[in-house]
Motif scaffolding. Structure first.
Motif, short mmCIF file in Angstrom:
data_model
loop_
_atom_site.label_atom_id
_atom_site.label_comp_id
_atom_site.label_asym_id
_atom_site.label_seq_id
_atom_site.Cartn_x
_atom_site.Cartn_y
_atom_site.Cartn_z
N ALA A 46 -15.08 13.37 19.80
CA ALA A 46 -16.61 12.49 19.20
C ALA A 46 -18.00 13.44 17.88
O ALA A 46 -18.31 12.76 17.56
CB ALA A 46 -17.63 12.43 20.66
N PHE A 79 -16.09 16.96 23.69
CA PHE A 79 -17.18 16.70 23.14
C PHE A 79 -17.32 18.94 22.59
O PHE A 79 -17.41 19.25 23.31
CB PHE A 79 -18.48 16.56 24.34
CG PHE A 79 -18.04 15.13 24.13
CD1 PHE A 79 -18.85 14.17 23.71
CD2 PHE A 79 -17.57 14.28 25.43
CE1 PHE A 79 -18.91 12.68 23.49
CE2 PHE A 79 -17.45 13.27 25.80
CZ PHE A 79 -18.51 12.18 24.38
N LEU A 84 -23.93 18.12 21.29
CA LEU A 84 -24.81 17.80 22.98
C LEU A 84 -26.08 17.72 23.37
O LEU A 84 -27.08 17.33 22.86
CB LEU A 84 -24.09 17.60 24.65
CG LEU A 84 -22.89 16.71 24.38
CD1 LEU A 84 -21.82 16.94 25.49
CD2 LEU A 84 -23.09 15.07 23.59
N ALA A 90 -26.99 12.00 23.73
CA ALA A 90 -26.24 12.58 23.99
C ALA A 90 -25.69 11.89 26.19
O ALA A 90 -24.47 11.31 25.71
CB ALA A 90 -26.22 13.53 24.53
N PHE A 107 -14.90 19.75 27.31
CA PHE A 107 -15.79 20.02 26.31
C PHE A 107 -15.52 21.19 26.06
O PHE A 107 -14.79 22.34 26.38
CB PHE A 107 -16.93 19.84 28.12
CG PHE A 107 -17.55 19.42 27.63
CD1 PHE A 107 -18.63 17.90 27.21
CD2 PHE A 107 -17.37 18.48 29.71
CE1 PHE A 107 -19.00 17.16 28.27
CE2 PHE A 107 -17.79 17.24 29.74
CZ PHE A 107 -18.50 16.21 29.24
N TRP A 116 -23.94 18.96 31.28
CA TRP A 116 -22.93 17.97 30.62
C TRP A 116 -21.78 17.25 31.41
O TRP A 116 -21.83 16.22 31.72
CB TRP A 116 -22.21 18.20 29.58
CG TRP A 116 -23.24 18.55 28.72
CD1 TRP A 116 -23.31 19.37 28.02
CD2 TRP A 116 -24.71 17.38 28.11
NE1 TRP A 116 -25.04 19.17 26.92
CE2 TRP A 116 -25.18 18.17 27.08
CE3 TRP A 116 -25.05 15.69 27.91
CZ2 TRP A 116 -26.55 17.63 27.05
CZ3 TRP A 116 -25.94 15.64 27.94
CH2 TRP A 116 -26.96 16.28 27.34
#
Length: 345
Positions: A46, A79, A84, A90, A107, A116
């Motif tokens: 992303a 991500f 984020l 987000a 992550f 998240w």
């Protein structure tokens, strides 16, 4: 193609424990899909995008996917946690991933990754398909690994050592030391641990499997594919790199204005004139000007080329599918050869 069975291949439903890392500015859904077609598992990144960009990419992925979708779209999305934290869309990005049936998320580099992770799990709990998103978390220390396992209950740990290309913690131990520390501290029932950092071929990956890892993550090697966003000039720089060509630095983030990384994080890239200028104290406005000119003109003497320490062992551009199959075959051969070392009296 022979199958290598580990906890991560069973979790992902794949034949090979080879993972193509999410790399901002380089990974694409096409690269991820091709890696998955080869029997491994691919991630797209992303990166610095927003929900709309991600939605468009994943719509393309669903349209062109030729891989069986029994477990959802057979790729993952990576991500950056600190991005984020700053991104107004987000939550929409995470919803987009869930609504696109993406199989996994990754992550890394955030001050509050647990936040998240909880959002992903909430989205899963509110869906009516019963599918669970597989959560990967990248760690650079044993302390981070223990938090990820005991507090966040992650599904897969990615242990990234100091040899890794791109961003990582500048004080991380070697991949071998980090993996060994994590494996010795976790129970056998713990999540799969993947080795990341400096890997160039299947022999490297096989070595980490014998150490106790469930798989291996390759980053730099997938930059040398037609599916990556790296330019011909960047790929040429990778192919011509030597064993001492890389350096850990924040020079490129300063030059391109991508600041905001957590404390201690820097990046490993091919050393060039941009790094030399920053180290020499050249005015940053001049550095930025020359860097942008290099990007526009395809000048490898100043442009950014992320690369891990194993880059000097990479000399060819190959499709991601073929690359996974090749690395897998090398792994099988190395594991079979290792088995011949044991003789019973």
């Amino acid at each position: 193609m022979s199958r290598i069975q580990t906890s991560v291949t069973r979790l992902l439903g794949v034949r090979s424990p080879i993972v193509a890392a999410p790399m901002a500015g380089a990974s694409t859904v096409r690269l991820a899909l091709e890696a998955s077609r080869g029997g491994g598992f691919g991630f797209t990144a992303a990166g610095y995008g927003d929900a709309q960009m991600l939605h468009s990419d994943l719509q393309v992925a669903r349209t062109v996917s030729s891989v069986e979708m029994r477990h959802g779209l057979p790729i993952g999305v990576g991500f950056l946690g600190w991005q984020l934290d700053q991104q107004p869309s987000a939550l929409d990005m995470l919803r987009t991933v869930r609504n696109s049936d993406v199989q996994a998320v990754w992550f890394a580099f955030g001050k509050d990754l647990g936040r998240w992770i909880n959002h992903v799990r909430e989205l899963d709990s509110h869906a009516d398909d019963g599918r669970k998103t597989i959560i990967f978390v990248q760690v650079n220390s044993l302390r981070e690994a223990l938090v990820a396992v005991h507090e966040w209950k992650v599904d897969v740990l990615v242990a990234q050592g100091i040899e890794s290309g791109g961003h990582g913690n500048g004080s991380a131990p070697s991949t071998f030391t980090l993996v060994s520390s994590i494996l010795s501290a976790l129970p056998h029932s713990g999540p799969p641990v993947l080795a990341a950092g400096g890997l160039a071929n299947g022999t490297h990956a096989a070595a980490y499997l014998t150490l106790g890892c469930a798989g291996a993550v390759f980053g730099t090697r997938f930059l040398l594919t037609p599916e990556s966003l790296y330019t011909d000039a960047q790929k040429a720089a990778l192919i011509s790199a030597g064993p001492e060509s890389t350096v850990r630095t924040m020079a490129f983030d300063q030059a391109r204005g991508t600041l905001g990384w957590p404390n201690g994080v820097d990046g490993r890239a091919i050393r060039n004139e941009t790094v030399a200028d920053v180290e020499a104290g050249v005015d940053m406005q001049e550095v930025k000007k020359k860097f942008q000119e290099a990007v526009n003109g395809g000048d490898p003497t100043r442009m950014l080329v992320w690369a891990g320490e194993g880059v000097h062992l990479m000399r060819e551009i190959k499709g991601a599918k073929v690359l996974v199959e090749e690395i897998h075959s090398e792994m099988v051969l190395a594991l079979e050869s290792a088995g011949l070392l044991v003789q019973h009296d």
